[in-house]
Design a protein around this motif. Structure first.
Motif, PDB file in Angstrom:
ATOM      1  N   HIS A  79      38.232   1.341 -31.822  1.00 47.41           N
ATOM      2  CA  HIS A  79      36.858   1.584 -31.382  1.00 47.41           C
ATOM      3  C   HIS A  79      36.095   0.273 -31.159  1.00 47.41           C
ATOM      4  N   SER A  80      36.319  -0.708 -32.035  1.00 46.09           N
ATOM      5  CA  SER A  80      35.614  -1.978 -31.859  1.00 46.09           C
ATOM      6  C   SER A  80      36.092  -2.695 -30.599  1.00 46.09           C
ATOM      7  N   MET A  81      37.359  -2.525 -30.292  1.00 42.76           N
ATOM      8  CA  MET A  81      37.931  -3.213 -29.139  1.00 42.76           C
ATOM      9  C   MET A  81      37.608  -2.482 -27.835  1.00 42.76           C
ATOM     10  N   ARG A  82      37.709  -1.144 -27.848  1.00 47.50           N
ATOM     11  CA  ARG A  82      37.599  -0.388 -26.596  1.00 47.50           C
ATOM     12  C   ARG A  82      36.205   0.204 -26.366  1.00 47.50           C
ATOM     13  N   PHE A  83      35.536   0.639 -27.428  1.00 50.28           N
ATOM     14  CA  PHE A  83      34.192   1.202 -27.281  1.00 50.28           C
ATOM     15  C   PHE A  83      33.151   0.092 -27.238  1.00 50.28           C
ATOM     16  N   LEU A  84      33.206  -0.794 -28.241  1.00 47.53           N
ATOM     17  CA  LEU A  84      32.147  -1.793 -28.406  1.00 47.53           C
ATOM     18  C   LEU A  84      32.410  -3.092 -27.673  1.00 47.53           C
ATOM     19  N   LYS A  85      33.678  -3.357 -27.352  1.00 47.58           N
ATOM     20  CA  LYS A  85      34.035  -4.616 -26.686  1.00 47.58           C
ATOM     21  C   LYS A  85      33.601  -5.824 -27.526  1.00 47.58           C
ATOM     22  N   VAL A  86      33.886  -5.792 -28.832  1.00 48.54           N
ATOM     23  CA  VAL A  86      33.468  -6.915 -29.678  1.00 48.54           C
ATOM     24  C   VAL A  86      34.252  -8.182 -29.352  1.00 48.54           C
ATOM     25  N   GLY A  87      35.407  -8.021 -28.737  1.00 48.28           N
ATOM     26  CA  GLY A  87      36.153  -9.184 -28.285  1.00 48.28           C
ATOM     27  C   GLY A  87      36.474 -10.178 -29.385  1.00 48.28           C
ATOM     28  N   ALA A  88      36.126 -11.443 -29.135  1.00 48.46           N
ATOM     29  CA  ALA A  88      36.484 -12.525 -30.048  1.00 48.46           C
ATOM     30  C   ALA A  88      35.450 -12.777 -31.133  1.00 48.46           C
ATOM     31  N   ARG A  89      34.410 -11.964 -31.219  1.00 49.23           N
ATOM     32  CA  ARG A  89      33.365 -12.219 -32.218  1.00 49.23           C
ATOM     33  C   ARG A  89      33.927 -12.309 -33.639  1.00 49.23           C
ATOM     34  N   PRO A  90      34.732 -11.342 -34.098  1.00 52.98           N
ATOM     35  CA  PRO A  90      35.274 -11.470 -35.459  1.00 52.98           C
ATOM     36  C   PRO A  90      36.129 -12.719 -35.637  1.00 52.98           C
ATOM     37  N   LEU A  91      36.884 -13.077 -34.607  1.00 52.09           N
ATOM     38  CA  LEU A  91      37.728 -14.263 -34.699  1.00 52.09           C
ATOM     39  C   LEU A  91      36.898 -15.534 -34.789  1.00 52.09           C
ATOM     40  N   LYS A  92      35.794 -15.593 -34.064  1.00 57.82           N
ATOM     41  CA  LYS A  92      34.902 -16.757 -34.156  1.00 57.82           C
ATOM     42  C   LYS A  92      34.381 -16.916 -35.581  1.00 57.82           C
ATOM     43  N   LEU A  93      34.025 -15.795 -36.191  1.00 57.73           N
ATOM     44  CA  LEU A  93      33.524 -15.831 -37.564  1.00 57.73           C
ATOM     45  C   LEU A  93      34.614 -16.247 -38.542  1.00 57.73           C
ATOM     46  N   LEU A  94      35.802 -15.710 -38.361  1.00 58.07           N
ATOM     47  CA  LEU A  94      36.907 -16.024 -39.267  1.00 58.07           C
ATOM     48  C   LEU A  94      37.350 -17.481 -39.144  1.00 58.07           C
ATOM     49  N   ARG A  95      37.377 -17.997 -37.929  1.00 57.26           N
ATOM     50  CA  ARG A  95      37.828 -19.384 -37.718  1.00 57.26           C
ATOM     51  C   ARG A  95      36.858 -20.404 -38.284  1.00 57.26           C
ATOM     52  N   ALA A  96      35.630 -19.976 -38.551  1.00 58.08           N
ATOM     53  CA  ALA A  96      34.644 -20.883 -39.139  1.00 58.08           C
ATOM     54  C   ALA A  96      34.659 -20.844 -40.666  1.00 58.08           C
ATOM     55  N   VAL A  97      35.480 -19.985 -41.257  1.00 55.60           N
ATOM     56  CA  VAL A  97      35.535 -19.858 -42.713  1.00 55.60           C
ATOM     57  C   VAL A  97      36.340 -20.999 -43.316  1.00 55.60           C
ATOM     58  N   GLU A  98      35.759 -21.693 -44.253  1.00 50.62           N
ATOM     59  CA  GLU A  98      36.428 -22.816 -44.906  1.00 50.62           C
ATOM     60  C   GLU A  98      37.667 -22.338 -45.671  1.00 50.62           C
ATOM     61  N   GLY A  99      38.775 -23.031 -45.477  1.00 52.41           N
ATOM     62  CA  GLY A  99      40.000 -22.737 -46.223  1.00 52.41           C
ATOM     63  C   GLY A  99      40.860 -21.642 -45.629  1.00 52.41           C
ATOM     64  N   LEU A 100      40.340 -20.909 -44.651  1.00 50.17           N
ATOM     65  CA  LEU A 100      41.072 -19.772 -44.092  1.00 50.17           C
ATOM     66  C   LEU A 100      42.074 -20.236 -43.043  1.00 50.17           C
ATOM     67  N   GLU A 101      43.275 -19.672 -43.098  1.00 55.60           N
ATOM     68  CA  GLU A 101      44.318 -19.952 -42.113  1.00 55.60           C
ATOM     69  C   GLU A 101      44.607 -18.680 -41.326  1.00 55.60           C
ATOM     70  N   MET A 102      44.432 -18.746 -40.002  1.00 60.49           N
ATOM     71  CA  MET A 102      44.681 -17.588 -39.160  1.00 60.49           C
ATOM     72  C   MET A 102      46.160 -17.487 -38.797  1.00 60.49           C
ATOM     73  N   LYS A 103      46.688 -16.277 -38.870  1.00 62.44           N
ATOM     74  CA  LYS A 103      48.058 -15.994 -38.469  1.00 62.44           C
ATOM     75  C   LYS A 103      48.039 -14.971 -37.333  1.00 62.44           C
ATOM     76  N   ASN A 104      48.928 -15.147 -36.360  1.00 58.18           N
ATOM     77  CA  ASN A 104      48.988 -14.226 -35.243  1.00 58.18           C
ATOM     78  C   ASN A 104      49.576 -12.880 -35.669  1.00 58.18           C
ATOM     79  N   LEU A 105      48.952 -11.799 -35.235  1.00 59.27           N
ATOM     80  CA  LEU A 105      49.452 -10.460 -35.521  1.00 59.27           C
ATOM     81  C   LEU A 105      50.214  -9.948 -34.308  1.00 59.27           C
TER      82      LEU A 105
END
Length: 261
Positions: free
Chosen positions: A145-171
């Motif tokens: 729903h967030s992807m197809r209804f709301l089109k939130v796109g990269a917003r969550p990723l932008k927030l996550l990538r700014a988190v100190e100490g967090l390492e993103m892994k590809n799903l």
């Protein structure tokens, strides 16, 4: 800003820590959070199943709760892409189905001020670095729903990538559904189980310690499959990561969304 929190019924019952984290985060950013105790449900379970007439009283209750506050709050936030999708799209359809023009206008007014958490932060509050600290590897599941209804796109990723100490892994196959879909997982349990089995396997394949999403329902589904198979990754809501700081770090608990380390 003055922000009204709609917790969603699933979060209230199954994952109250997500609501608490949302409040903690917004208050840390300097905003006032208010909570109307009359709130119940957005009616998504009914609307997703096509029961528009049965959903109408729920939609009216939602509007009766939140419309009066529109003059005193700047926004309504819900830590759930699927529930915001229901408010934005399906409430209007319910009103149209019932031939209630007044209700349609009221649902539009409420929907215009209703935001999913990442939308509120990035689009309204204009912030991506919320001062969070989460020293773990995570993989992000974009809920349907967030992807197809709301089109939130990269917003969550932008927030996550700014988190100190967090390492993103590809799903792997990140854009595929987890199989929850509310009543879909009940009415089509075998298909749903096959879908979440694939999703959980991809979470494991990512090598991340946590799978994060903006919907507690999907996390409940994915986290449940991970626990039943004895897999290591745990599920965590976006709000919980963003609310975590060095001074007050997120600690995984034995809840519906995670398990003790």
């Amino acid at each position: 800003m003055r922000i009204s929190l709609m917790t969603t019924c699933l979060v209230d019952v199954m994952a109250p820590d997500v609501a608490r984290a949302t409040v903690t985060l917004l208050e840390r950013l300097g905003h006032e959070v208010v909570f109307d105790k009359r709130q119940t449900c957005c009616g998504q379970m009914h609307t997703n199943s096509g029961y528009y007439t049965e959903a109408a009283p729920i939609v009216r209750s939602f509007v009766d709760t939140f419309e009066p506050a529109l003059e005193t709050v700047d926004a309504i936030v819900m830590p759930s892409g699927s529930c915001v999708g229901c408010v934005r799209d399906q409430h209007r359809l319910v009103a149209q189905h019932e031939g209630d023009t007044e209700l349609e206008q009221r649902t539009d007014a409420v929907a215009a001020k209703t935001y999913e958490l990442s939308e509120l932060l990035v689009d309204v509050l204009k912030v991506t670095d919320v001062g969070a600290y989460f020293p773990h590897s995570v993989t992000y599941h974009p809920t349907c729903h967030s992807m197809r209804f709301l089109k939130v796109g990269a917003r969550p990723l932008k927030l996550l990538r700014a988190v100190e100490g967090l390492e993103m892994k590809n799903l792997p196959e990140s854009d595929t559904c987890c199989g929850f879909g509310g009543t879909f997982s009940v009415k089509n349990d075998a298909t749903s189980d096959a879908m979440v089995t694939d999703k959980a396997a991809n979470v494991e394949r990512s090598g991340a310690e946590f799978v994060v999403a903006g919907d507690a329902s999907c996390l409940m589904n994915i986290g449940g499959k991970l626990r039943r198979t004895g897999a290591e990754p745990r599920s965590v809501h976006l709000a919980q990561i963003l609310a975590s700081t060095r001074e007050d770090p997120f600690v995984p608990a034995e809840t519906i969304l995670g398990r003790a380390s």
